[in-house]
Motif scaffolding. Structure first.
Motif, mmCIF file in Angstrom:
data_model
loop_
_atom_site.group_PDB
_atom_site.id
_atom_site.type_symbol
_atom_site.label_atom_id
_atom_site.label_comp_id
_atom_site.label_asym_id
_atom_site.label_seq_id
_atom_site.Cartn_x
_atom_site.Cartn_y
_atom_site.Cartn_z
ATOM 1 N N ASN A 181 -2.868 5.919 2.288
ATOM 2 C CA ASN A 181 -1.544 6.270 2.795
ATOM 3 C C ASN A 181 -1.628 6.363 4.309
ATOM 4 O O ASN A 181 -2.658 6.050 4.907
ATOM 5 N N SER A 182 -0.556 6.789 4.950
ATOM 6 C CA SER A 182 -0.524 6.791 6.419
ATOM 7 C C SER A 182 -0.984 8.113 7.033
ATOM 8 O O SER A 182 -0.970 8.248 8.252
ATOM 9 N N THR A 193 0.868 -1.173 0.000
ATOM 10 C CA THR A 193 0.000 0.000 0.000
ATOM 11 C C THR A 193 0.909 1.227 0.000
ATOM 12 O O THR A 193 2.120 1.105 -0.144
ATOM 13 N N LEU A 194 0.338 2.382 0.211
ATOM 14 C CA LEU A 194 1.129 3.616 0.298
ATOM 15 C C LEU A 194 1.378 3.990 1.757
ATOM 16 O O LEU A 194 1.484 5.152 2.106
ATOM 17 N N GLY A 195 1.459 2.979 2.613
ATOM 18 C CA GLY A 195 1.710 3.193 4.031
ATOM 19 C C GLY A 195 0.478 3.035 4.898
ATOM 20 O O GLY A 195 0.569 2.946 6.112
#
Length: 179
Positions: free
Chosen positions: A169-170, A146-148
């Motif tokens: 994302n995160s 994933t993107l974090g």
């Protein structure tokens, strides 16, 4: 007063509606579509299932989709030569294949066995498990990054093996509604 002005406008409004409808009707009558020939094929389901759904078909006839199982879960499937291959999951009960390519690689989303820490239902199976993008090749499902964030989905793959999709994302988004 108001009713008089509306009544005086209604013939113009009516005329404006009749003209386009007449033109559209004439246009439809002048065009005839050529006869289309096609074949309907029942893809079947995985063993014990009673429902399947295709999402993508390649030029060589590979089809990506999903099928349910006797226990009510859904698994990603690739149909080739009228045979269904169960792609499995990433530890959860459910997965879906959204794309495949001529080489037989497939991509999609699959649940893990871990609960989503934010209570999200990213995959849409109402299980609130973490949902991850996957690449299936050579008989195995590979988790994609994933993107974090916790969740993601792979939606397409081309014949060069390049994958497209989306992922969290995160960074928490304050504009995103709570699950």
């Amino acid at each position: 007063m108001k009713s008089r002005s509306l009544l005086s406008l209604s013939p113009w409004l009516l005329a404006a509606l009749i003209v386009p409808l007449t033109v559209a009707a004439q246009d439809t009558q002048q065009r005839t579509l050529p006869a289309v020939q096609y074949t309907v094929t029942d893809l079947g389901t995985l063993p014990g299932g009673n429902f399947s759904q295709p999402f993508f078909i390649t030029k060589n006839g590979r089809i990506a989709g999903s099928s349910n199982l006797a226990d009510g879960s859904s698994h990603a499937v690739v149909w080739a030569n009228q045979q269904a291959a169960d792609l499995g999951t990433l530890g959860g009960s459910n997965s879906i294949a959204f794309g495949t390519n001529d080489a037989g690689q497939a991509v999609g989303e699959a649940e893990t066995s871990a609960s989503d820490p934010n209570g999200e239902d990213f995959c849409g199976f109402q299980t609130h498990l973490i949902c991850l993008p996957f690449l299936w090749q050579d008989g195995g499902m590979i988790q994609l990054p994933t993107l974090g964030g916790n969740n993601g989905e792979a939606t397409a793959i081309n014949n060069r093996g390049e994958v497209a999709g989306f992922a969290e994302n995160s960074t928490p988004d304050p504009g995103c509604p709570a699950p």
